[in-house]
Scaffold this motif. Structure first.
Motif, mmCIF file in Angstrom:
data_model
loop_
_atom_site.group_PDB
_atom_site.id
_atom_site.type_symbol
_atom_site.label_atom_id
_atom_site.label_comp_id
_atom_site.label_asym_id
_atom_site.label_seq_id
_atom_site.Cartn_x
_atom_site.Cartn_y
_atom_site.Cartn_z
ATOM 1 N N UNK A 233 102.197 -2.105 38.797
ATOM 2 C CA UNK A 233 100.887 -1.424 38.694
ATOM 3 C C UNK A 233 100.860 -0.079 38.623
ATOM 4 N N UNK A 234 100.112 0.507 37.640
ATOM 5 C CA UNK A 234 99.904 1.922 37.717
ATOM 6 C C UNK A 234 99.455 2.409 39.299
ATOM 7 N N UNK A 235 100.135 3.690 39.347
ATOM 8 C CA UNK A 235 99.683 4.413 40.837
ATOM 9 C C UNK A 235 99.973 5.848 40.325
ATOM 10 N N UNK A 236 98.879 6.460 40.341
ATOM 11 C CA UNK A 236 98.479 7.965 39.838
ATOM 12 C C UNK A 236 99.417 8.179 38.548
ATOM 13 N N UNK A 237 100.558 8.863 38.468
ATOM 14 C CA UNK A 237 101.114 9.013 37.037
ATOM 15 C C UNK A 237 102.443 8.437 36.926
ATOM 16 N N UNK A 238 102.659 7.323 37.789
ATOM 17 C CA UNK A 238 103.733 6.292 37.809
ATOM 18 C C UNK A 238 103.361 4.949 37.880
ATOM 19 N N UNK A 239 104.527 3.960 38.038
ATOM 20 C CA UNK A 239 104.276 2.743 38.302
ATOM 21 C C UNK A 239 104.992 2.333 39.750
ATOM 22 N N UNK A 240 104.078 1.439 40.459
ATOM 23 C CA UNK A 240 104.805 0.956 41.790
ATOM 24 C C UNK A 240 104.723 -0.630 41.799
ATOM 25 N N UNK A 241 105.509 -1.301 42.610
ATOM 26 C CA UNK A 241 105.392 -2.319 42.919
ATOM 27 C C UNK A 241 104.531 -2.957 43.838
ATOM 28 N N UNK A 242 103.741 -3.976 43.888
ATOM 29 C CA UNK A 242 102.812 -4.426 44.929
ATOM 30 C C UNK A 242 103.248 -6.024 44.945
ATOM 31 N N UNK A 243 102.830 -6.757 45.972
ATOM 32 C CA UNK A 243 103.053 -7.977 46.170
ATOM 33 C C UNK A 243 102.511 -8.880 44.820
ATOM 34 N N UNK A 244 103.104 -9.873 44.444
ATOM 35 C CA UNK A 244 102.779 -10.447 43.305
ATOM 36 C C UNK A 244 101.276 -11.096 43.183
ATOM 37 N N UNK A 245 101.066 -11.739 44.308
ATOM 38 C CA UNK A 245 99.673 -12.296 44.278
ATOM 39 C C UNK A 245 98.979 -11.188 45.315
ATOM 40 N N UNK A 246 98.626 -10.164 44.842
ATOM 41 C CA UNK A 246 98.011 -9.075 45.459
ATOM 42 C C UNK A 246 96.608 -9.461 45.879
ATOM 43 N N UNK A 247 95.910 -10.162 45.314
ATOM 44 C CA UNK A 247 94.457 -10.589 45.803
ATOM 45 C C UNK A 247 94.594 -11.340 46.947
ATOM 46 N N UNK A 248 95.230 -12.374 47.093
ATOM 47 C CA UNK A 248 95.596 -13.053 48.399
ATOM 48 C C UNK A 248 95.881 -12.341 49.503
ATOM 49 N N UNK A 249 96.928 -11.153 49.283
ATOM 50 C CA UNK A 249 97.203 -10.349 50.195
ATOM 51 C C UNK A 249 96.300 -9.492 50.729
ATOM 52 N N UNK A 250 95.495 -8.975 49.939
ATOM 53 C CA UNK A 250 94.284 -7.897 50.413
ATOM 54 C C UNK A 250 93.388 -8.745 50.855
ATOM 55 N N UNK A 251 92.981 -9.997 50.428
ATOM 56 C CA UNK A 251 91.781 -10.800 50.973
ATOM 57 C C UNK A 251 91.848 -11.009 52.474
ATOM 58 N N UNK A 252 93.295 -11.456 52.830
ATOM 59 C CA UNK A 252 93.685 -11.883 54.074
ATOM 60 C C UNK A 252 93.609 -10.529 54.951
#
Length: 275
Positions: A233-252
């Protein structure tokens, strides 16, 4: 010239982004994967970069690549940054390694310390497997909690450490120190025991993985599918990897309404800087 709190946070975020991109270049060149973790995932999803009022970056490295990651950072970081790791027989007062700005650069830029060792920019946590069976998981948690408490007794008088602990946790750690249960080992020896526990479960075969060395401990354990292969996903002026199911991750970690709600008190780590 006097800088506002927002200016200081932005200055620190720019340094963290520079370090993050340098780490990514080294890991990409050596076939290593890492994910953003915790609040950094929140920032990537909601703001395509840093959480505006925060100045903290966390990454997670899968255990199979973890030790190689530490070695690569020690050997390949530019002269602007350095890695503090207890596994290199260094008194870092923390189990997981951290990326720091070199002291001469920090002083030249007039930036305050945020750690006894200087200016910490990025926490680098292992992404570990947990036991599969419920009984094994219970014993695993007991051993980890006890050893983490013992390790904390060595930094009980460190103001930075005390601020991060809940009152009940502080009282337990203080009791362990009074009972001298830490008298036969050094902090690094306790970390060695924790390291053996963390890496005792085979990462590739596990259904449960997480950054249990983090501040939220076992709450950070997830089904391995939540992390998956990650998504860029975009992160500032680059791209970074985040958990595939990030919505589940962040909700928990942050609640069902993380996407629409913001905290009432927007506190940055910059407010806790020590000089």
């Amino acid at each position: 010239m006097t800088f506002s709190s927002d200016d200081k946070i932005k200055q620190l975020q720019l340094l963290e982004l520079e370090a993050l991109k340098e780490i990514k270049k080294i890991t990409d060149d050596n076939g290593i994967t890492f994910f953003l973790r915790g609040g950094s995932v929140m920032g990537a999803v909601k703001y395509e970069g840093f959480v505006p009022w925060d100045d903290d970056v966390d990454i997670a490295i899968p255990r199979p690549h973890y030790e190689k990651f530490i070695k690569l950072m020690k050997e390949n970081l530019s002269e602007k940054f350095w890695i503090a790791s207890y596994s290199n027989d260094f008194e870092s007062f923390c189990y997981f390694p951290r990326i720091f700005l070199r002291e001469d650069v920090r002083k030249q830029n007039g930036i305050s310390k945020n750690n006894l060792l200087g200016l910490c920019l990025i926490d680098c946590l292992p992404l570990d497997a947990a036991p599969k069976s419920r009984l094994s998981l219970i014993f695993y948690k007991i051993r980890v909690l006890y050893l983490r408490a013992i390790a904390s007794t060595f930094t009980l008088n460190n103001e930075e450490t005390v601020k991060t602990k809940k009152p009940i946790v502080y009282k337990v750690v203080k009791l362990l120190k009074v009972l001298r249960l830490n008298s036969k080992e050094t902090q690094n020896q306790v970390y060695d025991k924790l390291d053996d526990i963390y890496k005792s479960n085979i990462y590739q075969d596990s259904e449960i993985i997480g950054t249990v060395t983090g501040s939220l401990s076992f709450k950070e354990l997830f089904n391995s599918k939540v992390w998956g292969d990650g998504v860029k996903v975009p992160f500032e002026d680059t791209e970074m990897l985040i958990p595939e199911h990030f919505d589940t991750y962040l909700k928990k970690l942050y609640g069902q309404n993380y996407a629409t709600e913001e905290p009432d008190y927007k506190k940055s780590h910059q407010e806790d800087r020590v000089h």
